[in-house]
Design a protein around this motif. Sequence first.
Motif, PDB file in Angstrom:
ATOM      1  N   SER A  41      56.467  39.230  34.036  1.00  0.00           N
ATOM      2  CA  SER A  41      55.804  38.199  34.826  1.00  0.00           C
ATOM      3  C   SER A  41      56.822  37.230  35.397  1.00  0.00           C
ATOM      4  CB  SER A  41      54.808  37.432  33.953  1.00  0.00           C
ATOM      5  OG  SER A  41      54.363  36.260  34.599  1.00  0.00           O
ATOM      6  N   ARG A  68      47.946  36.591  36.776  1.00  0.00           N
ATOM      7  CA  ARG A  68      46.517  36.878  36.659  1.00  0.00           C
ATOM      8  C   ARG A  68      46.240  38.373  36.864  1.00  0.00           C
ATOM      9  NH1 ARG A  68      42.972  32.700  37.039  1.00  0.00           N
ATOM     10  NH2 ARG A  68      41.573  33.746  38.506  1.00  0.00           N
ATOM     11  N   ARG A  71      47.151  40.268  33.774  1.00  0.00           N
ATOM     12  CA  ARG A  71      46.133  40.196  32.722  1.00  0.00           C
ATOM     13  C   ARG A  71      45.097  41.305  32.907  1.00  0.00           C
ATOM     14  NH1 ARG A  71      45.121  33.737  33.535  1.00  0.00           N
ATOM     15  NH2 ARG A  71      46.971  32.949  32.422  1.00  0.00           N
ATOM     16  N   LYS A  75      44.319  44.424  30.329  1.00  0.00           N
ATOM     17  CA  LYS A  75      42.977  44.786  29.875  1.00  0.00           C
ATOM     18  C   LYS A  75      42.674  46.242  30.228  1.00  0.00           C
ATOM     19  CE  LYS A  75      38.563  44.162  28.718  1.00  0.00           C
ATOM     20  NZ  LYS A  75      38.128  44.195  27.298  1.00  0.00           N
ATOM     21  N   ALA A 135      39.288  39.556  33.086  1.00  0.00           N
ATOM     22  CA  ALA A 135      40.564  39.232  32.432  1.00  0.00           C
ATOM     23  C   ALA A 135      41.447  38.307  33.267  1.00  0.00           C
ATOM     24  CB  ALA A 135      41.326  40.514  32.108  1.00  0.00           C
ATOM     25  N   ASP A 138      41.721  35.295  31.367  1.00  0.00           N
ATOM     26  CA  ASP A 138      41.812  35.487  29.922  1.00  0.00           C
ATOM     27  C   ASP A 138      43.254  35.316  29.452  1.00  0.00           C
ATOM     28  OD1 ASP A 138      41.648  36.221  27.283  1.00  0.00           O
ATOM     29  OD2 ASP A 138      40.389  37.984  27.633  1.00  0.00           O
ATOM     30  N   GLU A 139      43.572  34.125  29.000  1.00  0.00           N
ATOM     31  CA  GLU A 139      44.939  33.816  28.583  1.00  0.00           C
ATOM     32  C   GLU A 139      45.332  34.511  27.288  1.00  0.00           C
ATOM     33  OE1 GLU A 139      45.490  29.608  28.503  1.00  0.00           O
ATOM     34  OE2 GLU A 139      45.050  29.361  30.644  1.00  0.00           O
ATOM     35  N   TYR A 141      45.777  37.514  26.925  1.00  0.00           N
ATOM     36  CA  TYR A 141      46.707  38.590  27.273  1.00  0.00           C
ATOM     37  C   TYR A 141      48.118  38.073  27.566  1.00  0.00           C
ATOM     38  CZ  TYR A 141      42.741  41.729  27.480  1.00  0.00           C
ATOM     39  OH  TYR A 141      41.639  42.463  27.150  1.00  0.00           O
ATOM     40  N   ASP A 142      48.273  36.749  27.651  1.00  0.00           N
ATOM     41  CA  ASP A 142      49.574  36.194  28.031  1.00  0.00           C
ATOM     42  C   ASP A 142      50.653  36.466  26.990  1.00  0.00           C
ATOM     43  OD1 ASP A 142      48.134  35.315  30.184  1.00  0.00           O
ATOM     44  OD2 ASP A 142      48.681  33.198  29.975  1.00  0.00           O
ATOM     45  N   ILE A 145      51.970  39.897  27.689  1.00  0.00           N
ATOM     46  CA  ILE A 145      52.766  39.888  28.924  1.00  0.00           C
ATOM     47  C   ILE A 145      54.106  39.211  28.686  1.00  0.00           C
ATOM     48  CG2 ILE A 145      52.845  38.990  31.283  1.00  0.00           C
ATOM     49  CD1 ILE A 145      49.712  39.311  31.259  1.00  0.00           C
TER      50      ILE A 145
END
Length: 243
Positions: A41, A68, A71, A75, A135, A138-139, A141-142, A145
């Motif tokens: 990212s 974003r 994310r 997902k 997603a 949906d933080e 997943y950060d 990442i």
Amino acid sequence: MSDADINFYFDPVCPFAWMTSKWVRTVSAQRDYSVDWRFISLRKINSHVDYDAQFPPRYEAGHTAGLRLLRVAAKARADHGRDAVAALYAGYGAHIFDSDAPKKSADPTSDTRGTRAFVEPILTEVGLPATLADALDDESYDALIQTESDEALALTGKDVGTPIIHFEPPNGTAFFGPVISQLPNDEDAVRLWDHVVGLASFPGFAELKRSLRERPQLRAFGVAPDATGKKEDWHGGSRRTKH
């Protein structure tokens, strides 16, 4: 780490990552390589940067849109496997770069590429559920990442951007790039690949670089497939105005 022949770390809003990814897909089809499309990212690796002071306008919004979109890709991978990321990244790139440039938001702090209106049709187009667009916000997943971004930079060092390619993981060499502005034909794609792998295979090789780049041969940049883009100086590997 994956069991793929190549780990390719991408941010979906990076045009040079997209150009290199198309080259890698061309080569992998001819050489029967498997590719694991992994995440890096630009927003995460520039989290310490004052965007207003160091980047042109809208860069923070663009990088945030990329996060974003990642994310959603995370997902998709969790629910549908690695091949879903390959399909989704292809869809992202086709709409972001191989089409007319997406309409810019009137608000310079937002980017239409990070919205449901942009993502849902792409998900449907590539055969994935439109509900994956949930997603975007949906933080949770950060952390994943960030982990894969750190993983990529641990392979190359931190003074790089996207893409990062890891050859024959986990023990093969990894490099930033190659950065290309033109997509080679099938024959030249394989020839370029062999040259790059030859350099990467030499234990003492570290870097071959110039900051002058042509604007990539992408419709969103107004450069036709048979044209040559204007040269620009991407000093430090980015369009940062200060370093």
